[in-house]
Design a protein around this motif. Structure first.
Motif, PDB file in Angstrom:
ATOM      1  N   LEU A  93      -0.441  -5.218   5.214  1.00  0.00           N
ATOM      2  CA  LEU A  93      -0.106  -6.464   4.509  1.00  0.00           C
ATOM      3  C   LEU A  93       1.370  -6.807   4.679  1.00  0.00           C
ATOM      4  O   LEU A  93       1.745  -7.985   4.750  1.00  0.00           O
ATOM      5  N   SER A  94       2.203  -5.769   4.775  1.00  0.00           N
ATOM      6  CA  SER A  94       3.640  -5.976   4.913  1.00  0.00           C
ATOM      7  C   SER A  94       3.986  -6.687   6.218  1.00  0.00           C
ATOM      8  O   SER A  94       4.946  -7.463   6.283  1.00  0.00           O
ATOM      9  N   ARG A  95       3.209  -6.432   7.255  1.00  0.00           N
ATOM     10  CA  ARG A  95       3.476  -7.076   8.545  1.00  0.00           C
ATOM     11  C   ARG A  95       3.431  -8.592   8.439  1.00  0.00           C
ATOM     12  O   ARG A  95       4.098  -9.298   9.183  1.00  0.00           O
ATOM     13  N   HIS A  96       2.623  -9.075   7.505  1.00  0.00           N
ATOM     14  CA  HIS A  96       2.425 -10.519   7.373  1.00  0.00           C
ATOM     15  C   HIS A  96       3.078 -11.077   6.100  1.00  0.00           C
ATOM     16  O   HIS A  96       2.809 -12.226   5.732  1.00  0.00           O
ATOM     17  N   ASN A  97       3.915 -10.254   5.455  1.00  0.00           N
ATOM     18  CA  ASN A  97       4.594 -10.677   4.220  1.00  0.00           C
ATOM     19  C   ASN A  97       3.603 -11.264   3.202  1.00  0.00           C
ATOM     20  O   ASN A  97       3.886 -12.280   2.557  1.00  0.00           O
ATOM     21  N   ASN A  98       2.463 -10.597   3.074  1.00  0.00           N
ATOM     22  CA  ASN A  98       1.412 -11.100   2.181  1.00  0.00           C
ATOM     23  C   ASN A  98       1.628 -10.536   0.768  1.00  0.00           C
ATOM     24  O   ASN A  98       0.999  -9.577   0.348  1.00  0.00           O
ATOM     25  N   PHE A  99       2.547 -11.176   0.040  1.00  0.00           N
ATOM     26  CA  PHE A  99       2.958 -10.644  -1.264  1.00  0.00           C
ATOM     27  C   PHE A  99       1.841 -10.720  -2.309  1.00  0.00           C
ATOM     28  O   PHE A  99       1.751  -9.863  -3.183  1.00  0.00           O
ATOM     29  N   GLN A 100       1.004 -11.731  -2.214  1.00  0.00           N
ATOM     30  CA  GLN A 100      -0.084 -11.858  -3.196  1.00  0.00           C
ATOM     31  C   GLN A 100      -1.028 -10.667  -3.112  1.00  0.00           C
ATOM     32  O   GLN A 100      -1.382 -10.057  -4.134  1.00  0.00           O
ATOM     33  N   HIS A 101      -1.410 -10.305  -1.904  1.00  0.00           N
ATOM     34  CA  HIS A 101      -2.319  -9.170  -1.734  1.00  0.00           C
ATOM     35  C   HIS A 101      -1.606  -7.841  -1.986  1.00  0.00           C
ATOM     36  O   HIS A 101      -2.221  -6.885  -2.460  1.00  0.00           O
ATOM     37  N   ILE A 102      -0.312  -7.792  -1.675  1.00  0.00           N
ATOM     38  CA  ILE A 102       0.456  -6.578  -1.974  1.00  0.00           C
ATOM     39  C   ILE A 102       0.460  -6.325  -3.478  1.00  0.00           C
ATOM     40  O   ILE A 102       0.249  -5.191  -3.936  1.00  0.00           O
ATOM     41  N   GLN A 103       0.675  -7.377  -4.243  1.00  0.00           N
ATOM     42  CA  GLN A 103       0.669  -7.236  -5.699  1.00  0.00           C
ATOM     43  C   GLN A 103      -0.699  -6.811  -6.198  1.00  0.00           C
ATOM     44  O   GLN A 103      -0.823  -6.003  -7.129  1.00  0.00           O
ATOM     45  N   HIS A 104      -1.754  -7.335  -5.568  1.00  0.00           N
ATOM     46  CA  HIS A 104      -3.122  -6.944  -5.950  1.00  0.00           C
ATOM     47  C   HIS A 104      -3.333  -5.450  -5.711  1.00  0.00           C
ATOM     48  O   HIS A 104      -3.918  -4.757  -6.561  1.00  0.00           O
ATOM     49  N   ILE A 105      -2.853  -4.949  -4.571  1.00  0.00           N
ATOM     50  CA  ILE A 105      -3.016  -3.524  -4.255  1.00  0.00           C
ATOM     51  C   ILE A 105      -2.256  -2.660  -5.256  1.00  0.00           C
ATOM     52  O   ILE A 105      -2.754  -1.624  -5.722  1.00  0.00           O
ATOM     53  N   LEU A 106      -1.035  -3.076  -5.605  1.00  0.00           N
ATOM     54  CA  LEU A 106      -0.258  -2.316  -6.583  1.00  0.00           C
ATOM     55  C   LEU A 106      -0.966  -2.283  -7.936  1.00  0.00           C
ATOM     56  O   LEU A 106      -1.007  -1.241  -8.614  1.00  0.00           O
ATOM     57  N   SER A 107      -1.548  -3.409  -8.326  1.00  0.00           N
ATOM     58  CA  SER A 107      -2.298  -3.471  -9.588  1.00  0.00           C
ATOM     59  C   SER A 107      -3.535  -2.586  -9.523  1.00  0.00           C
ATOM     60  O   SER A 107      -3.889  -1.918 -10.509  1.00  0.00           O
ATOM     61  N   ARG A 108      -4.170  -2.558  -8.347  1.00  0.00           N
ATOM     62  CA  ARG A 108      -5.370  -1.715  -8.181  1.00  0.00           C
ATOM     63  C   ARG A 108      -4.994  -0.245  -8.301  1.00  0.00           C
ATOM     64  O   ARG A 108      -5.734   0.549  -8.884  1.00  0.00           O
ATOM     65  N   MET A 109      -3.845   0.132  -7.743  1.00  0.00           N
ATOM     66  CA  MET A 109      -3.388   1.514  -7.855  1.00  0.00           C
ATOM     67  C   MET A 109      -3.191   1.888  -9.323  1.00  0.00           C
ATOM     68  O   MET A 109      -3.601   2.975  -9.751  1.00  0.00           O
ATOM     69  N   GLN A 110      -2.574   0.990 -10.078  1.00  0.00           N
ATOM     70  CA  GLN A 110      -2.328   1.264 -11.494  1.00  0.00           C
ATOM     71  C   GLN A 110      -3.633   1.399 -12.260  1.00  0.00           C
ATOM     72  O   GLN A 110      -3.783   2.273 -13.115  1.00  0.00           O
ATOM     73  N   SER A 111      -4.613   0.550 -11.916  1.00  0.00           N
ATOM     74  CA  SER A 111      -5.894   0.594 -12.636  1.00  0.00           C
ATOM     75  C   SER A 111      -6.647   1.886 -12.362  1.00  0.00           C
ATOM     76  O   SER A 111      -7.446   2.337 -13.184  1.00  0.00           O
TER      77      SER A 111
END
Length: 314
Positions: A93-111
């Motif tokens: 996701l970082s390759r494409h600067n996809n911050f929306q999906h990056i935030q989703h992944i971080l939230s998924r990790m927390q959950s």
């Protein structure tokens, strides 16, 4: 696999993961996903190895949608991903600067109570730096520290990349100061980044000072260090200075690479100075270094045959 079925041997997760590896190696997404269906038909649960292989394939295919889809699917099928699996998706996701999906992944990790490690933070910081958003990169470092973690060398080197890209010498040295204050010593990559900065602003003294700082830190310059410095002299059309640094490189027993030699050869040709190429060859041969680079050997052959040298025709 077919022989196993004929013999009545029931395949297990290891069997399927071995098959999966073959398809992943060939980047065959269709058959790789078919393996998942076969696992289900045999009531064999996928493992984190299964997830890791599939995420590796989607990374190589640069398919972020596929990676996110398989991550979620395997979570639903009972696989608990580690920080490493999440990191694989975040890097994509970082390759494409996809911050929306990056935030989703971080939230998924927390959950899922999966630890957000320093490496995960570094991926996010790097994404902000690549997007030229220094304030948000700094905010992410602050969040890293607030979570009880400590920035590491990668954290600071990613931050340093911003200042190098903006040719900001004071800013770059502020990062070096922050590293030392945090108990994180600059490494070879840090110093090579500083070298790159001084080369970009054509500052010889600054570049040489970095070499002194490296030695003071007991860090030996590598091929990148020397080649970067030589490139500064090449850019300034200073053949003698470039040759001196090549000799320093040889004395340090650091073999020049293709880029090093090509830069020097091109400079010699542009100055119509085949004798300088002979001297460079002599320096290398006397040191026991015998480059096999195609262009380098081609040029020496032309000189020996007395042929005219033209960089555009080599």
């Amino acid at each position: 696999f077919e022989q196993m079925k004929k013999a009545g041997v029931t395949p297990d997760a290891y069997t399927f993961n071995t098959l999966l590896l073959a398809y992943v190696t060939n980047r065959d997404a269709s058959n790789a996903l078919h393996i998942l269906e076969e696992m289900k038909s045999y009531n064999v649960s996928p493992t984190e190895v299964t997830m890791g292989l599939l995420l590796k394939m989607f990374n190589e295919l640069d398919d972020s949608a596929g990676a996110m889809s398989i991550l979620e699917r395997l979570i639903q099928e009972g696989v608990r991903p580690s920080s490493i699996s999440f990191a694989a998706v975040l890097k994509l996701l970082s390759r494409h600067n996809n911050f929306q999906h990056i935030q989703h992944i971080l939230s998924r990790m927390q959950s899922l109570n999966v630890p957000i490690t320093v490496s995960i933070h570094n991926i996010v910081i790097n994404t902000h730096i690549n997007a030229k958003n220094l304030p948000e990169a700094r905010n992410q470092i602050h969040r890293l520290i607030e979570s009880g973690l400590q920035p590491d060398t990668v954290t600071f080197n990613v931050l340093l990349k911003h200042y190098v890209g903006h040719r900001d010498v004071p800013g770059a040295y502020q990062v070096i100061h922050e590293m030392k204050s945090s108990g994180v010593p600059p490494d070879l990559h840090s110093f090579n980044s500083l070298l790159q900065l001084f080369v970009s602003i054509a500052d010889r003294e600054g570049a040489r000072r970095v070499f002194q700082e490296m030695r003071a830190a007991n860090i030996s310059p590598d091929v990148v260090s020397f080649t970067t410095l030589i490139q500064l002299f090449v850019q300034q059309n200073d053949l003698e200075g470039a040759r001196v640094e090549l000799q320093n490189m040889i004395q340090a027993r650091v073999p020049p690479n293709e880029f090093t030699l090509n830069s020097l050869v091109k400079l010699c040709i542009n100055q119509n100075n085949p004798e300088a190429i002979k001297m460079i060859a002599k320096d290398l041969e006397e040191s026991g270094l015998q480059p096999t680079d195609f262009i380098y050997r081609t040029v020496l052959g032309k000189i020996e045959r007395g042929e005219a040298l033209n960089w555009q025709r080599i």
